[in-house]
Design an enzyme around this catalytic site. Structure first.
Site, short mmCIF file in Angstrom:
data_model
loop_
_atom_site.label_atom_id
_atom_site.label_comp_id
_atom_site.label_asym_id
_atom_site.label_seq_id
_atom_site.Cartn_x
_atom_site.Cartn_y
_atom_site.Cartn_z
N GLY A 209 0.79 -1.22 0.00
CA GLY A 209 0.00 0.00 0.00
C GLY A 209 0.82 1.28 0.00
CB CYS B 288 10.11 -2.78 2.90
SG CYS B 288 9.59 -2.66 1.17
CG PHE B 289 4.54 -0.17 4.45
CD1 PHE B 289 4.04 0.51 3.35
CD2 PHE B 289 3.82 -0.10 5.63
CE1 PHE B 289 2.85 1.25 3.43
CE2 PHE B 289 2.64 0.63 5.73
CZ PHE B 289 2.16 1.30 4.62
CD GLN C 262 7.66 2.87 1.61
OE1 GLN C 262 6.45 2.71 1.80
NE2 GLN C 262 8.30 2.25 0.64
CG PHE D 221 4.67 4.12 -2.41
CD1 PHE D 221 4.01 5.30 -2.71
CD2 PHE D 221 4.00 2.93 -2.63
CE1 PHE D 221 2.72 5.30 -3.22
CE2 PHE D 221 2.71 2.90 -3.14
CZ PHE D 221 2.07 4.10 -3.43
CG HIS E 32 12.57 -7.15 1.59
ND1 HIS E 32 11.55 -7.28 2.52
CD2 HIS E 32 12.08 -6.38 0.60
CE1 HIS E 32 10.48 -6.61 2.09
NE2 HIS E 32 10.79 -6.06 0.93
CD GLU F 295 12.90 -9.43 4.97
OE1 GLU F 295 11.81 -9.13 4.47
OE2 GLU F 295 13.83 -8.59 5.12
#
Length: 387
Positions: A230, A256-257, A260, A301, A354, A356
């Site tokens: 999203g 990641c998200f 942000q 994003f 990432h 991981e």
């Protein structure tokens, strides 16, 4: 040879690609994105960050190792649709427990095969990620195009609650317990708490709607902000949680998200990339060590700091924020996108990619050590201050 059912793929700009049904027969819509990984398709399919996205695999041969019960990154397949060129006729691997197409069909994932994925990828590379539809029940391009253009866009999409765990759960440390981490599940992958567990960290995974009080009630020494799908501009509640953690000087790590989210908490903006970074071969410079890492990405994003964006070289300087100084710690060498942040005055850092990765490169696995060191340093500091 079994004759496959015809199918079509239609992009929102009207470009149409014919093919054959692969997986479940039906119709699906989402955002068309391409993934450049040559392996790891099972992990891609089960990554919650791909929720509402139709994934195009640039590698031509997919499904050759089948699927198994161990490599899933969540409890289900999350992609909205799947596009491949040459599906394997037989999955051959000693760990395989089934075939990829059967798994897609069982979970109702509509896909298409026989597509010129090279041409499709080049189109998305030039025009940008866009809405798409796949149908194996309606072969009229204009009819499908009308429905594609009615589908929701990714900009403005608030999706983390749709992929988050409904109930808290715990992944215990392996061996001696060292620290406790509370992870805000915005779309977490299973390999994150696994990587923490190998470092003696017990991870409490909590729903996306959790408050700072609920997270700290676990006895957490630190907070982890997970990856997820999203538009980060919609995630106001997680941003406020991150702000409160910064105010309380709780150690923070975001991926990641989550990167942000922490970026927004620090006062930076976010923006949508033209076609995003997705694959396991992305070069990133770690400005802390000066090393270049080959990394795994899945983000559409990015964080906007002063001087970044549109391919501009990100300044290597301290940026003033409400929470003290912040540096851009990692930069993508392909396009100069911000790939990590490090707070100078508080125990907080992020990466946009990432560490991981599974399957994928392990160049960035050290970041979990950096997180453990951050917690250890903060714990010792508190111990001295309380002495």
């Amino acid at each position: 040879m079994v004759k496959r059912r015809p199918a079509i793929l239609v992009l929102e700009d009207g470009r149409t690609f014919p093919g054959e049904a692969y997986g479940s027969v039906g119709e699906t819509f989402g955002e068309a994105v391409f993934n450049t990984g040559m392996t790891g398709y099972q992990e891609t399919l089960t990554d919650p960050s791909y929720h509402r996205q139709v994934v195009v695999q640039t590698a031509p041969h997919i499904g050759n190792t089948g699927v198994n019960g161990e490599d899933d990154e969540s409890g289900r397949i999350w992609v909205a649709g799947y596009v491949v060129r040459d599906p394997a006729r037989i999955g051959s691997n000693w760990r395989a427990t089934g075939g990829l197409e059967d798994r897609l069909a069982t979970e109702g994932v509509v896909g298409i095969s026989g597509v010129d994925t090279r041409a499709l990828t080049r189109h998305l590379r030039e025009r940008g990620a866009m809405r798409v539809g796949i149908s194996s029940i309606d072969n009229d391009p204009q009819s499908l195009l009308a429905r594609v253009r009615q589908a929701p866009q990714m900009v403005g999409a608030d999706l983390s609650a749709e992929v988050s765990t409904a109930e808290p759960y715990t992944v215990e440390a392996l061996g001696e317990h060292r620290f406790t981490v509370a992870a805000l599940d915005l779309g977490i992958k299973r390999n994150v708490p696994r990587r923490l567990a190998t470092r003696g960290v017990t991870t409490h995974v909590l729903p996306a709607s959790s408050s700072i009080e609920q997270m700290l009630a676990t006895g957490a020494d630190a907070i982890f902000l997970s990856p997820g799908p999203g538009d980060p501009a919609t995630a106001d509640a997680p941003v406020e949680l991150a702000r409160e953690a910064l105010r309380r000087e709780v150690p923070l790590f975001g991926i990641c998200f989550g990167s942000q989210i922490l970026g927004r908490a620090l006062g930076f903006g976010t923006y949508k990339l033209g076609y995003g970074h997705r694959g396991i071969n992305q070069p990133v410079l770690d400005r802390v060590t000066g090393k270049v890492e080959v990394t795994s990405h899945n983000h559409g994003f990015a964080v906007q700091v002063p001087g970044s964006g549109n391919g501009a070289v990100v300044p290597d300087q301290v940026i003033d924020t409400d929470f003290g100084g912040v540096r851009v710690s990692h930069v993508c060498l392909n396009d100069n996108v911000v790939e990590g942040l490090r707070a100078v005055d508080l125990p907080a850092f992020t990466v946009q990619y990432h560490p991981e990765a599974a399957a994928g490169p392990h160049d960035a696995d050290y970041l979990f050590d950096r997180f453990a060191d951050l917690i250890e340093g903060r714990t010792h500091s508190r111990g001295r201050s309380n002495a």
